[in-house]
Design a protein around this motif. Sequence first.
Motif, PDB file in Angstrom:
ATOM      1  N   GLY A  44       0.879  -0.954  -0.029  1.00 35.98           N
ATOM      2  CA  GLY A  44      -0.075  -0.105   0.124  1.00 35.98           C
ATOM      3  C   GLY A  44       0.906   1.286  -0.056  1.00 35.98           C
ATOM      4  N   ARG A  45       2.150   1.275  -0.465  1.00 34.61           N
ATOM      5  CA  ARG A  45       2.956   2.288  -0.642  1.00 34.61           C
ATOM      6  C   ARG A  45       3.982   2.025  -1.696  1.00 34.61           C
ATOM      7  NH1 ARG A  45       8.106   1.650   1.367  1.00 34.61           N
ATOM      8  NH2 ARG A  45       8.426  -0.147   2.372  1.00 34.61           N
ATOM      9  N   VAL A  46       4.563   3.169  -2.027  1.00 37.69           N
ATOM     10  CA  VAL A  46       5.569   3.139  -3.183  1.00 37.69           C
ATOM     11  C   VAL A  46       6.880   2.773  -2.594  1.00 37.69           C
ATOM     12  CG1 VAL A  46       6.972   4.518  -4.735  1.00 37.69           C
ATOM     13  CG2 VAL A  46       4.594   4.990  -4.483  1.00 37.69           C
ATOM     14  N   VAL A  47       7.449   1.605  -3.117  1.00 36.86           N
ATOM     15  CA  VAL A  47       8.839   1.447  -2.528  1.00 36.86           C
ATOM     16  C   VAL A  47      10.081   2.214  -3.066  1.00 36.86           C
ATOM     17  CG1 VAL A  47      10.631  -0.557  -2.425  1.00 36.86           C
ATOM     18  CG2 VAL A  47       8.086  -0.977  -2.205  1.00 36.86           C
ATOM     19  N   ASP A  48      10.195   2.308  -4.317  1.00 39.57           N
ATOM     20  CA  ASP A  48      11.160   3.166  -5.157  1.00 39.57           C
ATOM     21  C   ASP A  48      10.333   4.076  -6.158  1.00 39.57           C
ATOM     22  OD1 ASP A  48      13.142   4.146  -6.665  1.00 39.57           O
ATOM     23  OD2 ASP A  48      13.955   2.169  -7.327  1.00 39.57           O
TER      24      ASP A  48
END
Length: 554
Positions: A404-408
């Motif tokens: 549920g979030r951006v990693v890169d």
Amino acid sequence: MDQAALTSLLAQLIANWEDEVVEFKEAGKDYDTDKIGRYFSALSNEANLRNAERGWLVFGVNDKSRKVVGTAYRPEIDRLLSLKNQMRDGTEPSVTLRNIHVLIDEDGHRVILFEIPAAPRGMPISWSGHYFARAGESLMPLGLDKLDEIRGQTIATDWTAQVVEGATLADLDPKAISVARERFAEKHARRVSPEEVAGWSDATFLDRAKVTQNGAITRAALLLLGKMEAAGKLSPHPAEITWSLRGEEQAYEHFYPPFLLTSSEVFARIRNVQIRILPQDQLLAHEVSKYDQSVVLEALHNCIAHQDYTRNGRIVVTEYLDRLTFESEGGFVDGEPTDYATGARSTPRRYRNSWLVQAMAELNMIDQMGYGIQRIYEAQRRRFFPLPDYDVKDPTAVSLTIHGRVVDPAYSRLLMQQAELDLVDVVNLDRVQKKLPITDDAIKHLRRRKLIEGRKPNFHVSATVAAATATMADYVRTRAQDDEFYAKLLTDYLAGAGRATRREVDQLLLDKLSDALTPEQRTKKIANLLTKLRRQGVIVNKGPRAAPQWMLAE
């Protein structure tokens, strides 16, 4: 297969000639799709009965002289590939061609070999509501003996197919049955009207939906439609989904049958805020929900469908600050998750809970057998989020993580600007951003396309590619809109014009689609949109298949 392998295969099929799992046709340019669907059903069912992995329908061979004569059937590659969608839409349970092979022999003859998967164990395949089989070279209805043989393949060993002693229709939730009728009518809108479905008795409907067995209440019926208090009749096997919140705040809640209704209640407990993803050097952010409802429900319904209930475990959905995990008992029965995500496999040959899977497909809880994992991957990719992670190290359980979030940020920006990337490339780029290993062949391919940088094993997604293309004009022009945007354009057009041909639909939508898509991908996207709206009962085709006339449903 390469041309040499296809030449060898064709020679072998011709040498053995036609049997119950091989059919040859000369096939003209406009060979009837309905006939292909009948052969699809027959060859798939016969392959199952003969324990073969596949059947073959071959175009371009005269079935009397046994000579290769070539075929002009659908010379355009996009039209040829669209047959996969047509087979998937017309079969029940929904399956499609495993592969379509095109051979040009040494004399210049064009031969098409359609690779048809065997029906999964316990699940006969129908076409337009009818089951077909073969008797030698002849096409015929699937007899009751063969139908019972296929359906009986798993009933004895399928926990969900067992009849619950003492259970009656009174143990089923009336609201769940009502919703089930709506879902069934929506899925089968082409074959049966909602009024007809509404006129069936509960017993007739549940048998037609493959939830009950000849009026008897199965464990699948109690799982999907049973009252909460009736779940005790499944004891000692728990019918339970647990949602748990971890982090600074902690909470939990248990959910019970009818799972047809309570799966949506589980999603409602998840905190689903909007996430802003900022393109490179731009002020206008792209907003997406933290979790896509269709992704969460697909994952949860997969847990329900494939759980090993004999292990007496529950399904656990755990919500963390940045991810969701889904845990269920029982390992993968056939294949690996990435096989289905990238298309290396399509329909599994075996299911742990064939009866339950079939019932969930009938009630539109799982859309197409074998395509759920691919849809989850594609949905996360369209949202520019990391792909799901399956943990299958424990052979007795499966754990799935939805991020549920951006990693890169470089990975997300790259997906924004290069929507045409092959899903296999996206899978490998996702592994790079998560610092997971990829094969040497994948490394060479991604380096050649300048999608990754660094030295092994410390690769990272190329920020220079993202930065070089990250102008606002490019971003807006290549960004894919939601299906709702295109659906609104089409329904507004139909409301004013009354009807539209496929050519008129193409003229309306083609130039609105992302510039990053190839012409073939644009055509396929429009075809998928029309199918989706038809299944939802929004539009209907009042013309023949070859020359559709699309109108708003009344």
